[in-house]
Design a protein around this motif. Sequence first.
Motif, PDB file in Angstrom:
ATOM      1  N   ALA A 111       0.834  -1.208   0.000  1.00 40.35           N
ATOM      2  CA  ALA A 111       0.000   0.000   0.000  1.00 40.35           C
ATOM      3  C   ALA A 111       0.869   1.259   0.000  1.00 40.35           C
ATOM      4  O   ALA A 111       1.866   1.347   0.710  1.00 40.35           O
ATOM      5  N   ASN A 112       0.462   2.210  -0.827  1.00 30.55           N
ATOM      6  CA  ASN A 112       1.174   3.476  -0.940  1.00 30.55           C
ATOM      7  C   ASN A 112       0.155   4.607  -0.811  1.00 30.55           C
ATOM      8  O   ASN A 112      -0.892   4.584  -1.456  1.00 30.55           O
ATOM      9  N   PHE A 113       0.470   5.601   0.009  1.00 36.06           N
ATOM     10  CA  PHE A 113      -0.456   6.700   0.253  1.00 36.06           C
ATOM     11  C   PHE A 113       0.117   7.998  -0.316  1.00 36.06           C
ATOM     12  O   PHE A 113       1.341   8.172  -0.382  1.00 36.06           O
ATOM     13  N   TYR A 114      -0.778   8.902  -0.714  1.00 35.20           N
ATOM     14  CA  TYR A 114      -0.344  10.150  -1.336  1.00 35.20           C
ATOM     15  C   TYR A 114      -1.267  11.293  -0.950  1.00 35.20           C
ATOM     16  O   TYR A 114      -2.409  11.084  -0.508  1.00 35.20           O
ATOM     17  N   VAL A 115      -0.771  12.510  -1.131  1.00 32.66           N
ATOM     18  CA  VAL A 115      -1.560  13.726  -0.926  1.00 32.66           C
ATOM     19  C   VAL A 115      -1.269  14.664  -2.090  1.00 32.66           C
ATOM     20  O   VAL A 115      -0.215  14.581  -2.730  1.00 32.66           O
ATOM     21  N   GLY A 116      -2.199  15.560  -2.365  1.00 36.84           N
ATOM     22  CA  GLY A 116      -2.003  16.499  -3.461  1.00 36.84           C
ATOM     23  C   GLY A 116      -2.820  17.761  -3.269  1.00 36.84           C
ATOM     24  O   GLY A 116      -3.767  17.805  -2.471  1.00 36.84           O
ATOM     25  N   LEU A 117      -2.449  18.776  -4.017  1.00 34.80           N
ATOM     26  CA  LEU A 117      -3.123  20.077  -3.947  1.00 34.80           C
ATOM     27  C   LEU A 117      -3.201  20.678  -5.335  1.00 34.80           C
ATOM     28  O   LEU A 117      -2.210  20.716  -6.068  1.00 34.80           O
ATOM     29  N   ASP A 118      -4.405  21.136  -5.708  1.00 31.22           N
ATOM     30  CA  ASP A 118      -4.621  21.868  -6.964  1.00 31.22           C
ATOM     31  C   ASP A 118      -5.044  23.287  -6.626  1.00 31.22           C
ATOM     32  O   ASP A 118      -5.988  23.491  -5.845  1.00 31.22           O
ATOM     33  N   VAL A 119      -4.383  24.263  -7.215  1.00 28.63           N
ATOM     34  CA  VAL A 119      -4.729  25.666  -7.012  1.00 28.63           C
ATOM     35  C   VAL A 119      -4.899  26.317  -8.379  1.00 28.63           C
ATOM     36  O   VAL A 119      -4.024  26.188  -9.245  1.00 28.63           O
ATOM     37  N   THR A 120      -6.006  27.016  -8.564  1.00 27.64           N
ATOM     38  CA  THR A 120      -6.270  27.714  -9.815  1.00 27.64           C
ATOM     39  C   THR A 120      -6.245  29.213  -9.568  1.00 27.64           C
ATOM     40  O   THR A 120      -6.876  29.706  -8.634  1.00 27.64           O
ATOM     41  N   PHE A 121      -5.540  29.924 -10.424  1.00 29.27           N
ATOM     42  CA  PHE A 121      -5.401  31.369 -10.273  1.00 29.27           C
ATOM     43  C   PHE A 121      -6.258  32.075 -11.320  1.00 29.27           C
ATOM     44  O   PHE A 121      -6.267  31.657 -12.474  1.00 29.27           O
TER      45      PHE A 121
END
Length: 896
Positions: free
Chosen positions: A886-896
């Motif tokens: 098992a592999n875990f991840y996090v992410g963030l999307d920002v729109t300008f």
Amino acid sequence: MKLYISKLVLGVFLLFTSFTFAQNISKNQFRVKGNCEMCKERIETTAKKAGATSARYSIDLQTLTLETEPSVSPDEILKKVAEAGHDNEKFKTSDATYESLPGCCHYERDAQQSETKAEVSDHQHDHKKENEFYVKGNCSSCKARIETAAKDAGANSAEWSAEKQSVILNFDPSKTSADKILQKIAEVGHDNEKYKSSNRVYKALPECCLYDREIPLGASNPKVHFEESENHGNHEGHSSESNGETHQKNIEGVVVTASKAATALSKKEAGLVFNIDKKELLKAACCNLSESFETNATVDVSFSNAVTGTKQLKMLGLDQKYTSLTKEQLPEIRGLASAYGLNFIPGRWIESIQLTKGGSTVTNGYESITGQINTELLKDPATPETSLNLFSDFNGRAEANVTSVAPINEKWSQTFLLHGNGTFGNTDMNHDGFLDRPKGTQINVGYLLNYNDLEKSGFGSHFGINFVKDNRTAGQTAFDKNIAQNEQPAYGVGIDISRFQVWNKTGYVFKGKPYQSLGWMNQYVYHQQDSFFGLRNYFGKQQTYYSNLIFESIIGNTNHKYKAGASFMYDGYDETYLIDHFKRNEIVPGVFAEYTLTGLKYTLVAGARADFHNLAGTQFTPRLNFKYDFTPKTILRLSAGRGFRTANVFAENQQYFASNRSIQILQNGGNIYGLKPEIAWNYGASMQQEFKLFGRKSSIVADFFRTDFQDQVLVDLDRSPQELTFYNLEGKSFANSFQTQWDFMPFKNFDVRLAYKYYDVQADYLDGRREIPFMAKHRGFVNLGYATNKNTHEGFWSFDTTLNWVGKQRLPNTSSNPAEFQLPSYSESYAVLNAQISRNFNKKIRAYAGGENLTSYYQKNAIVDFRNPFGNYFDGGMVYAPIMKANFYVGLDVTF
């Protein structure tokens, strides 16, 4: 003289009569939904029968221009047009009438308009007063709010009727206007025929005032507040609200909140074509194209090697090399890019993917055998945005993406694309001393320039340039890349790839002939790979130039379309494996033609091409696709076609380089590695059925495809565990593929996709017929997605999970190895579970977290004889399952 005077008087009389008649003719334009030339003919014929003096329908503008006498009501004409099956700004056709139209006539209807609610009654239209306007409301509180807002905007009086859902205004035009009054009414929370309230204001209303937000069709050229909806996982990046203010777009017709499917099977195409929107890609980690299909049941994604950690796609039971992988309809992942090319298209760069099962169009080339996967990059100037994506998993992988799409002026737009990733640290979950995935970095830069002046001059053009630099190091954790290869005590793998490409697509639409066009595509690609696998070196260079010229027009009418053109492909290969040097140039001019026949219930696409290959000889490639609509919801498709390709035996089989197998090529007189080109015929049939379940749309698709090979280049892993042998097929090789998929929504915002696949893939090897290794006969698939408050700007949560079940697979014969280095004849079955949760904040910020392989199933014997990588039995290519837990991840999307 009398005769002359009589003629003069008669002429003056006729001229006066014509002038008077012309003065009495009124000309109006209305918005009417249509899709094709059959729609155009139906709309114009219906309008004329209803009393129009003249009727001209524009498919491009979706408008009907009517000329009528004073005695003829345009409303009556539009009512007849709706009865014939075409929604318009005054009347909406019944669902039954719409569904009875031929498949090619199924235009996109405004969402969430039911037959009973969206259709405005005859009584309302016949008796609508001059200053009466449709306004949505629910109760006495709504009535007070609407009437007060109207008076605040300058109305002398206002009378709102809950029964008719309309307000009658009395105002002085010199002091105010209906537009201003209706805008004010929308600002206090009530949708109307001219303006739509913001979601923020609507949700702030008392619960008793929360009316059905559907807007009736009732006004010419209404102005509405444009509210773009979101699907779960959607991150369009374009917001209709900024700093609490609602922006307004003047558009023709009524815009209502709509939910576009993230993955949709096209009902119009003769072939089996799935359109995958970028919203689908947000359901998983989707760092590159190889991970873009983890929530898709049609494509199988698997690890091909336990050392380099690369992934490969399979479709219809056959390897990725038999699928045409294109970008912007140009050849992309082929030749030397076959092994690692999926890593060079970042997921955040993708606008959409078109996936075709079975034989695709002949206009795109001859190499497609099992289908085509085309990737379109971000470039739509209608939704300009700049976005930042940051991603990291818990095992040392990180990446960043910056994308910017912006118009330069009315005709020009540009896209900047930037991607960088790195994998750091040693990941060895199975404790065999080998990295479970390589370490390294990638820099990927792209720029797109687009010109669009199709409406005026008829010209459009697209230019693109892309550069990739990718470095990977794998092997044993003790490997030190700073030590010379021949002095290295540990086993190591190094892969250094440089790739540059530039392309252009230019099109011209002939004036006055929107059905006739000329397109020309050109692309140049330079690809270089320098690599080593232990003590083995592999170096390769490829230069490719591709050109395709396509002319499209009709024969008589748009029911008979045709395409014709010519293509040219040049591939220059220069490879070195160990001490063997292979160099060749493939030069392939070709010509093609394709005919499309559209009937009331069927579409036939028949095409053929001839390619004059300097090394493979002249090749003839026919292809045929047929679609028949038993009903608008029951569609049958049939396909058949031929394809051919030249095998790149080294580049396409690098997953076996991380072993101590010796490579043998059994030549048979061919001109490419001594082998003949591969030829295959593909046949397919599918049935698509839509129906209602739980009161919501549901669909089932079942398809069967068979592929038969001639001169297939077989990769024989069974002759000896110490050999990798290539030779042309003598006998039969076939792949049978059956898949059924069911999509439904048991309740609002909850999507379910279930699928089952059966593969029977066999070939006649030198020692007899066997199943192809690493291909499970049975596969199961479940995808669940749920979102909360999907159509609001206040943000929402979304949850997605995918379960893949893979049955047992035949493994290569290792019986001649010592007992401790033998594999079983078949693998065990296993299941992989992926899941993701995301939170959207006002469409500007999206945060997500997820896990891959949550079942933590991994192949424990992924590397044979891992303790002795320089020994005779070492083999890292026997991979049938994940090699990481098992592999875990996090992410963030920002729109300008």
